[in-house]
Design a protein around this motif. Structure first.
Motif, PDB file in Angstrom:
ATOM      1  N   ALA A  30       0.839  -1.206   0.000  1.00 45.54           N
ATOM      2  CA  ALA A  30       0.000   0.000   0.000  1.00 45.54           C
ATOM      3  C   ALA A  30       0.870   1.250   0.000  1.00 45.54           C
ATOM      4  CB  ALA A  30      -0.923   0.005   1.217  1.00 45.54           C
ATOM      5  N   LYS A  34       0.721   4.089  -2.971  1.00 39.69           N
ATOM      6  CA  LYS A  34       0.374   5.481  -2.694  1.00 39.69           C
ATOM      7  C   LYS A  34       1.410   6.453  -3.253  1.00 39.69           C
ATOM      8  CE  LYS A  34      -3.498   4.764  -1.077  1.00 39.69           C
ATOM      9  NZ  LYS A  34      -4.677   5.241  -1.801  1.00 39.69           N
ATOM     10  N   ALA A 154       0.012   4.132   6.251  1.00 34.89           N
ATOM     11  CA  ALA A 154      -0.717   3.896   4.995  1.00 34.89           C
ATOM     12  C   ALA A 154      -2.004   4.717   4.995  1.00 34.89           C
ATOM     13  CB  ALA A 154      -1.021   2.409   4.814  1.00 34.89           C
ATOM     14  N   GLY A 155      -2.648   4.827   6.149  1.00 38.15           N
ATOM     15  CA  GLY A 155      -3.839   5.672   6.261  1.00 38.15           C
ATOM     16  C   GLY A 155      -3.518   7.135   6.020  1.00 38.15           C
ATOM     17  N   ASP A 158      -3.064   7.546   2.360  1.00 36.47           N
ATOM     18  CA  ASP A 158      -4.351   7.578   1.651  1.00 36.47           C
ATOM     19  C   ASP A 158      -4.858   9.015   1.550  1.00 36.47           C
ATOM     20  OD1 ASP A 158      -4.724   4.843   1.182  1.00 36.47           O
ATOM     21  OD2 ASP A 158      -5.873   4.528   3.018  1.00 36.47           O
ATOM     22  N   ARG A 161      -2.473  11.337  -0.550  1.00 42.21           N
ATOM     23  CA  ARG A 161      -2.578  11.079  -1.987  1.00 42.21           C
ATOM     24  C   ARG A 161      -3.861  11.674  -2.543  1.00 42.21           C
ATOM     25  NH1 ARG A 161       0.227   8.121  -6.132  1.00 42.21           N
ATOM     26  NH2 ARG A 161      -0.858   8.855  -7.982  1.00 42.21           N
ATOM     27  N   GLU A 162      -4.955  11.539  -1.819  1.00 40.68           N
ATOM     28  CA  GLU A 162      -6.208  12.124  -2.293  1.00 40.68           C
ATOM     29  C   GLU A 162      -6.094  13.647  -2.378  1.00 40.68           C
ATOM     30  OE1 GLU A 162     -11.001  12.168  -1.353  1.00 40.68           O
ATOM     31  OE2 GLU A 162      -9.695  10.888  -0.143  1.00 40.68           O
ATOM     32  N   ARG A 167      -6.516  10.816  -6.250  1.00 44.86           N
ATOM     33  CA  ARG A 167      -6.526   9.351  -6.343  1.00 44.86           C
ATOM     34  C   ARG A 167      -6.932   8.748  -4.997  1.00 44.86           C
ATOM     35  NH1 ARG A 167      -1.311   5.732  -7.951  1.00 44.86           N
ATOM     36  NH2 ARG A 167      -2.044   3.815  -7.015  1.00 44.86           N
ATOM     37  N   THR A 168      -7.887   7.836  -5.061  1.00 41.96           N
ATOM     38  CA  THR A 168      -8.360   7.151  -3.856  1.00 41.96           C
ATOM     39  C   THR A 168      -8.278   5.653  -4.074  1.00 41.96           C
ATOM     40  OG1 THR A 168     -10.641   7.132  -4.641  1.00 41.96           O
ATOM     41  CG2 THR A 168      -9.964   9.021  -3.279  1.00 41.96           C
ATOM     42  N   GLY A 169      -8.571   4.913  -3.039  1.00 46.37           N
ATOM     43  CA  GLY A 169      -8.548   3.459  -3.113  1.00 46.37           C
ATOM     44  C   GLY A 169      -7.238   2.893  -2.631  1.00 46.37           C
ATOM     45  N   GLU A 170      -7.192   1.562  -2.627  1.00 45.24           N
ATOM     46  CA  GLU A 170      -5.988   0.890  -2.132  1.00 45.24           C
ATOM     47  C   GLU A 170      -4.852   1.006  -3.116  1.00 45.24           C
ATOM     48  OE1 GLU A 170      -6.526  -2.995  -0.449  1.00 45.24           O
ATOM     49  OE2 GLU A 170      -8.578  -2.491   0.034  1.00 45.24           O
TER      50      GLU A 170
END
Length: 170
Positions: A30, A34, A154-155, A158, A161-162, A167-170
């Protein structure tokens, strides 16, 4: 880079070792996902005004350090190459990452992950390692801690990155 189509999934059955390693590798992938496809400028973008270090590049640099620390230094018995840098800058792994291309940061992260896998493969989960002056830790604890540490960041990635490019998702 990790292909989302072939990303490793943690096993739902199997040994404790396989499941711990599987979850850690899933989270490691992940981190790589990212950072995939970002320019250096995007990876260094500051989206959290209270912390100039909380960038995608900074978090990849931090996670590279913690992989090295827990696996190579603590479990592998090597010297900590960052010890002196931290005396001058407690955020050294974050600040150093700000001047390194994201592709190099990701490659260094993936290399540390591989080193960690190799070190853990040689050790029993119940093995207790003494490090520092007199601290003790089991191999199992290190794996669980790295799952927690990598999952938490990783959270963060997330969200960053958004905010960077949507960009979203795993």
């Amino acid at each position: 880079m990790v292909n989302p189509e072939t990303r490793p999934e943690p096993p739902m059955t199997g040994s404790e070792r396989d499941q711990l390693n599987g979850f850690l590798d899933f989270l490691r992938s992940a981190i790589v996902l990212k950072a995939d496809g970002l320019t250096d400028e995007q990876a260094r973008a500051v989206h959290v005004p209270t912390s100039g270090h909380t960038t995608i590049a900074g978090l990849v640099g931090h996670l590279t350090y913690v992989e090295s620390y827990w696996f190579s230094v603590v479990l592998g018995g090597q010297e900590d190459p960052w010890r002196e840098r931290f005396k001058e800058d407690p955020d050294a792994e974050f600040t150093a990452a700000a001047s390194v291309p994201i592709a190099e940061l990701v490659a260094a992260y993936e290399a540390e992950c591989q080193t960690g896998r190799e070190i853990v493969a040689k050790l029993d989960l119940d093995q207790v390692i003494t490090f520092g002056r007199s601290r003790e830790v089991s191999v199992r604890w290190v794996l669980m801690h790295m799952i927690e540490e990598t999952g938490r960041h990783a959270g963060h990635l997330d969200l960053l990155r958004e905010l960077t490019d949507g960009r979203t998702g795993e």
